[in-house]
Design a protein around this motif. Structure first.
Motif, short mmCIF file in Angstrom:
data_model
loop_
_atom_site.label_atom_id
_atom_site.label_comp_id
_atom_site.label_asym_id
_atom_site.label_seq_id
_atom_site.Cartn_x
_atom_site.Cartn_y
_atom_site.Cartn_z
N ALA A 115 -53.28 6.35 -4.91
CA ALA A 115 -52.95 5.83 -6.26
C ALA A 115 -51.69 4.92 -6.09
CB ALA A 115 -52.77 7.00 -7.19
N LYS A 116 -50.61 5.22 -5.38
CA LYS A 116 -49.52 4.60 -5.07
C LYS A 116 -49.73 3.47 -4.36
CE LYS A 116 -44.96 4.85 -3.63
NZ LYS A 116 -43.55 5.46 -4.04
N ALA A 117 -50.55 3.56 -3.40
CA ALA A 117 -51.28 2.14 -2.33
C ALA A 117 -51.73 1.10 -3.26
CB ALA A 117 -51.98 2.78 -1.30
N LEU A 118 -52.70 1.74 -4.06
CA LEU A 118 -53.21 0.65 -4.91
C LEU A 118 -52.51 0.10 -5.90
CD1 LEU A 118 -56.74 2.81 -5.70
CD2 LEU A 118 -56.29 0.75 -4.02
N GLU A 119 -51.60 0.77 -6.42
CA GLU A 119 -50.68 0.28 -7.36
C GLU A 119 -49.79 -0.83 -6.78
OE1 GLU A 119 -46.53 1.97 -9.28
OE2 GLU A 119 -48.34 3.40 -9.23
N LEU A 120 -49.10 -0.36 -5.42
CA LEU A 120 -48.35 -1.39 -4.46
C LEU A 120 -49.28 -2.80 -4.46
CD1 LEU A 120 -46.35 0.73 -2.46
CD2 LEU A 120 -45.54 -1.08 -3.74
#
Lengths: 241, 239
Positions: A115-120
């Motif tokens: 989730a964090k990777a997609l957000e970044l």
């Protein structure tokens, strides 16, 4: 945040750093310039112990980190680094490049990390590249993803080692833009670069390094570029500006 | 046309089907495959181990004074010596020494052959893996370490997967070499495909048919192995 005390570094008989002192406070953006071979990259690489200092101390968050009593991997988790050659993991796709470290170092579980990777990726404008491999991306895209990879660990400090030197000219802008954004968001940064425009715009402090020593230091970038005090700084600036 | 077909049928009948002669080749082939397979497993495992020991010793430069450092240094020296000896002596001589000296009390010929070829192949595979490991970009290793990954985590997640990809072509060659090299098993009396053909000749007194048949079988297996490795290469490159 990080402090360098009396740092010496020799490669065999070659003295690369000859007594460097430097203190970087939280949220500060320090830009380091100097001719090639001056020791600026070595200084940066000593900060996360990719190079082992010959003598002197590196103090990160109030702890001396180069005396061997600390788990260096734990220390490095909080200190991101961006390289000239991007160094994305070529056997992993973009998503795996981003999520590998936080998962394997037990910072995040798989779902959180993804989730964090997609957000970044959304933030750096490359959400559609999530399943691509590094060799399918342009240099500028690779470097932005390398920056995102470092951000995945929520580092307290980001080290940039000539992040735009290996890029085609038209891709330098997109990387500098992202770095400027990070700077404005309050990231603590130490940047070795030849991009004087970036230095002028973003730096709180400029260091000029030559022959293993900090020759000149200034808290006012514009003043530094307009009125360099040391003769060697003047020579260097006259060649590159 | 009818005549020539009859000739071929007779030829096969006389040379391979009569008295179940084909069984010498079939049983030999089965032994060849078994020896190759288990020697491969041994060579692969030991080869990776030797390669990692040598690379770790070079990367970490461990001190001779700590117990773990001493162990790594010692293992690395032994690996070097082992690889030098194995690569510097003929496989046939190694097989004979194994059979007549080291494993003289072991009467299972198949195991003697598996151990010999496995230990032999390990030395070559170690060198192949080592070159594959050293071809991995140092920058990627630094990037992994800068994110906090330990040496072992970097090895297992970044270095080894790329090393496998790098050395797959040479690795395929080594497997094919290993397979063909088992044809010297007859030296210790193990009836592999080549020796099976020899026995058949001593029965029929015709050399050409069994030898050509065994050569054809080796060739077909090599072609199949080549296809498998090509497919593997295609699967793990992302170009």
């Amino acid at each position: 945040m990080i402090e360098i005390r009396n740092l010496y570094k020799n490669f065999d008989d070659l003295e690369v750093l000859r007594g460097v002192n430097l203190k970087i406070k939280p949220s500060e953006k320090v830009v380091i310039i100097g001719p090639s071979g001056s020791g600026k990259s070595t200084m940066l690489r000593c900060m996360n112990l990719l190079e082992k200092p010959t003598s002197g101390e590196i103090i990160f968050k109030d702890q001396v980190i180069n005396h061997g009593h600390l788990d260096i991997n734990k220390v490095r988790e909080n200190m991101g680094m961006v390289f000239q050659q991007f160094n994305l993991f070529s056997n992993l796709n973009v998503l795996e490049n981003l999520t590998l470290a936080p998962i394997i170092r037990h910072r995040l579980n798989k779902d959180e990390a993804e989730a964090k990777a997609l957000e970044l990726l959304k933030r750096i404008g490359l959400p559609e590249k999530v399943n691509n491999y590094p060799n399918q991306l342009s240099g500028g895209q690779q470097q932005r993803i390398a920056i995102a990879r470092a951000l995945m660990m929520d580092p307290d400090l980001l080290l940039f080692d000539e992040p735009t030197s290996a890029l085609d000219p038209e891709m330098v802008g997109e990387v500098l833009e992202l770095m400027t954004e990070l700077a404005e968001a309050g990231m603590t940064m130490a940047v070795v670069t030849h991009e004087m425009g970036f230095a002028r715009q973003v730096a709180n402090r400029i260091l000029f390094i030559d022959e293993g020593l900090i020759v000149e230091e200034s808290n006012d970038p514009n003043d530094f570029f307009n009125n360099p005090r040391e003769e060697r700084t003047q020579q260097f600036l006259s060649k590159i500006l | 046309m009818v005549v020539s077909l009859q000739v071929i049928v007779d030829f096969i009948q006389n040379n391979f089907l009569k008295d179940d002669n084909w069984r010498y080749l079939a049983n030999g082939f089965s032994i060849t495959l078994q020896v190759t397979f288990f020697a491969f497993l041994l060579g692969f495992t030991l080869g990776i181990f030797l390669a990692i020991i040598r690379v770790a010793c070079k990367d970490l430069k461990p001190s001779w004074k700590t117990p773990s450092g001493l162990l790594i240094n010692l293992l690395s020296k032994i690996s070097n010596l082992y690889i030098t000896i194995i690569r510097g002596t003929p496989t046939t001589v190694q097989l004979l020494i194994m059979f007549n000296v080291i494993l003289v009390n072991l009467h299972n010929l198949k195991i003697v052959a598996i151990l010999t070829f496995g230990l032999n192949s390990a030395a070559y595979m170690a060198e192949i893996f080592r070159s594959g490991i050293q071809a991995v970009s140092p920058g990627e290793i630094e990037a992994a370490r800068s994110l906090g990954l330990s040496y072992m985590q970097t090895m297992s997640r970044i270095v080894m997967p790329q090393a496998f990809r790098n050395c797959l072509p040479s690795f395929g060659n080594e497997v094919i070499t290993l397979f063909k090299e088992t044809s010297i098993s007859g030296f210790i009396g193990l009836v592999d495909l080549t020796r099976g053909a020899g026995i058949l000749i001593s029965k029929t007194f015709r050399a050409a048919p069994p030898y050509f048949a065994s050569a054809l079988i080796y060739l077909i297996v090599v072609l199949i192995l080549e296809q498998i490795f090509h497919a593997l290469e295609r699967r793990i490159t992302h170009d």
